[in-house]
Design an enzyme around this catalytic site. Structure first.
Site, PDB file in Angstrom:
ATOM      1  CG  ASN A 157      39.275  43.400  35.717  1.00  0.00           C
ATOM      2  OD1 ASN A 157      39.111  44.407  36.404  1.00  0.00           O
ATOM      3  ND2 ASN A 157      39.770  42.273  36.205  1.00  0.00           N
ATOM      4  CE  LYS A 214      43.409  42.618  35.705  1.00  0.00           C
ATOM      5  NZ  LYS A 214      44.481  41.640  35.593  1.00  0.00           N
ATOM      6  CG  HIS A 245      40.230  38.703  38.691  1.00  0.00           C
ATOM      7  ND1 HIS A 245      41.576  38.684  38.964  1.00  0.00           N
ATOM      8  CD2 HIS A 245      40.100  39.005  37.387  1.00  0.00           C
ATOM      9  CE1 HIS A 245      42.231  38.977  37.841  1.00  0.00           C
ATOM     10  NE2 HIS A 245      41.361  39.175  36.876  1.00  0.00           N
ATOM     11  CD  GLU A 271      44.728  40.675  39.000  1.00  0.00           C
ATOM     12  OE1 GLU A 271      43.896  41.591  39.145  1.00  0.00           O
ATOM     13  OE2 GLU A 271      45.403  40.516  37.956  1.00  0.00           O
ATOM     14  CD  GLU A 299      40.573  36.681  33.662  1.00  0.00           C
ATOM     15  OE1 GLU A 299      40.564  37.547  32.775  1.00  0.00           O
ATOM     16  OE2 GLU A 299      40.739  36.951  34.862  1.00  0.00           O
ATOM     17  N   GLY A 306      48.497  39.403  32.837  1.00  0.00           N
ATOM     18  CA  GLY A 306      49.458  40.489  33.009  1.00  0.00           C
ATOM     19  C   GLY A 306      50.891  40.111  32.669  1.00  0.00           C
ATOM     20  CB  SER A 342      48.485  38.308  27.928  1.00  0.00           C
ATOM     21  OG  SER A 342      49.194  38.425  29.159  1.00  0.00           O
ATOM     22  N   GLY A 387      44.880  44.746  30.950  1.00  0.00           N
ATOM     23  CA  GLY A 387      45.725  45.886  30.577  1.00  0.00           C
ATOM     24  C   GLY A 387      45.322  46.565  29.278  1.00  0.00           C
TER      25      GLY A 387
HETATM   26  P1  13P Z   1      45.528  41.136  31.395  1.00  0.00           P
HETATM   27  O1  13P Z   1      44.692  41.283  30.139  1.00  0.00           O
HETATM   28  O2  13P Z   1      46.182  42.412  31.807  1.00  0.00           O
HETATM   29  O3  13P Z   1      46.456  39.975  31.295  1.00  0.00           O
HETATM   30  O4  13P Z   1      44.484  40.803  32.570  1.00  0.00           O
HETATM   31  C1  13P Z   1      43.573  39.787  32.385  1.00  0.00           C
HETATM   32  C2  13P Z   1      42.616  39.815  33.505  1.00  0.00           C
HETATM   33  O5  13P Z   1      42.953  39.497  34.629  1.00  0.00           O
HETATM   34  C3  13P Z   1      41.250  40.267  33.222  1.00  0.00           C
HETATM   35  O6  13P Z   1      40.397  40.024  34.305  1.00  0.00           O
END
Ligand code: 13P
Length: 270
Positions: A9, A11, A93, A95, A170, A176, A216, A238
């Site tokens: 992802n 983002k 998601h 977010e 998640e 993150g 993460s 990330g």
């Molecule tokens: P990170 O791997 O940056 O923590 O993000 C996880 C995520 O939200 C994948 O959809």
């Protein structure tokens, strides 16, 4: 048996020109027939990434989809618009739950649109830190699943609809933050997720539904999750923008996939 899946992802990172190069680099370093890989770039980079990944075996996914198929929804992207650009889509998601106020009911409608268009959905669920600390993580995730899937599962073609479903667990506090969940906790949640899916009428008690962990994930910690037989891969944020990290993550996933294949075909060393 369930596939081992690594989904990236990206983002709100990369412009189309760099997305194509990054996707090609990742594909060159990671393509493996035993691992199902999906790269989910921003909408505007879908075409570039699709072209860059042609013939590599890696699939393309969108990060979101609208809950209607067409209409006066300025700035939105519907499931039929994604056909030809992507074959997967992330739905729900955290977010988007946070920033766009997406509810479980709305997420259920998005899932329906994805299925109608032939897109394979990755439904994201996960608790907040205070939920985990209060001992209600599984109850929160159970409610998210029931809220998103109850209506979808009502029809008589539920078996077919649920067929391609992937769940990404998640925990919000792990996204993150560099603070990943423990493998054992993620595995316990995967069991709880399948128990809910079973109650919702998903075929075979949800045993065929891949459950990914996200939050993460890195090349250094992926093994902890893949060591859990109930975890089928990862949704990576990330680290998925870094080819070295992806090479490590997918390399580990390939080892797991081959070990699971060997066990399933009766050649495993027990
Ligand atoms: P990170 O791997 O940056 O923590 O993000 C996880 C995520 O939200 C994948 O959809």
């Amino acid at each position: 048996m369930r596939s081992v899946i690594i989904a990236a992802n990206w983002k709100m990172h990369t412009v189309p020109a760099e997305a194509a190069g990054l996707a090609a680099t990742i594909a060159a370093r990671t393509a493996d027939p035993d691992v199902m890989q999906v790269i989910c770039p921003p909408f505007v980079a879908l075409a570039a990434v699709r072209d860059a990944l042609a013939g590599t075996g890696l699939a393309v996914g969108a990060q979101n989809v609208h809950h209607e198929t067409t209409g006066a929804y300025t700035g939105e992207v519907s499931a039929p618009m994604l056909v030809g650009l992507a074959t997967w889509v992330i739905v729900g998601h955290s977010e988007r739950r946070r920033d766009a106020g997406e509810t479980d009911e709305l997420i259920g409608r998005k899932l329906q649109r994805a299925w109608d268009a032939g897109l394979r959905p990755i439904l994201c669920v996960g608790e907040q830190l205070e939920d985990r600390e209060a001992g209600r993580a599984e109850a929160v995730v159970d409610a998210q699943l029931r809220g998103a899937l109850a209506e979808v599962g009502a029809g008589e073609d539920a078996r077919a609809r649920f067929a391609g479903l992937v769940i990404a667990y998640e925990p919000v506090w792990a996204i993150g933050t560099g603070r990943n969940a423990r493998g054992a906790d993620a595995a316990a949640m995967a069991d709880a997720i399948r128990a809910t899916l079973s109650r919702l009428g998903v075929a075979d008690g949800g045993s065929g539904v891949p459950v990914l962990y996200g939050g993460s994930v890195t090349a250094a910690n992926i093994a902890e999750f893949l060591a859990e037989p109930t975890i089928d891969g990862a949704l990576v944020g990330g680290a998925s923008l870094k080819p070295d990290e992806m090479a490590g993550i997918v390399g580990r996933a390939a080892v797991t996939a081959r070990a699971r294949l060997a066990v399933a075909s009766g050649n495993g060393v027990t």
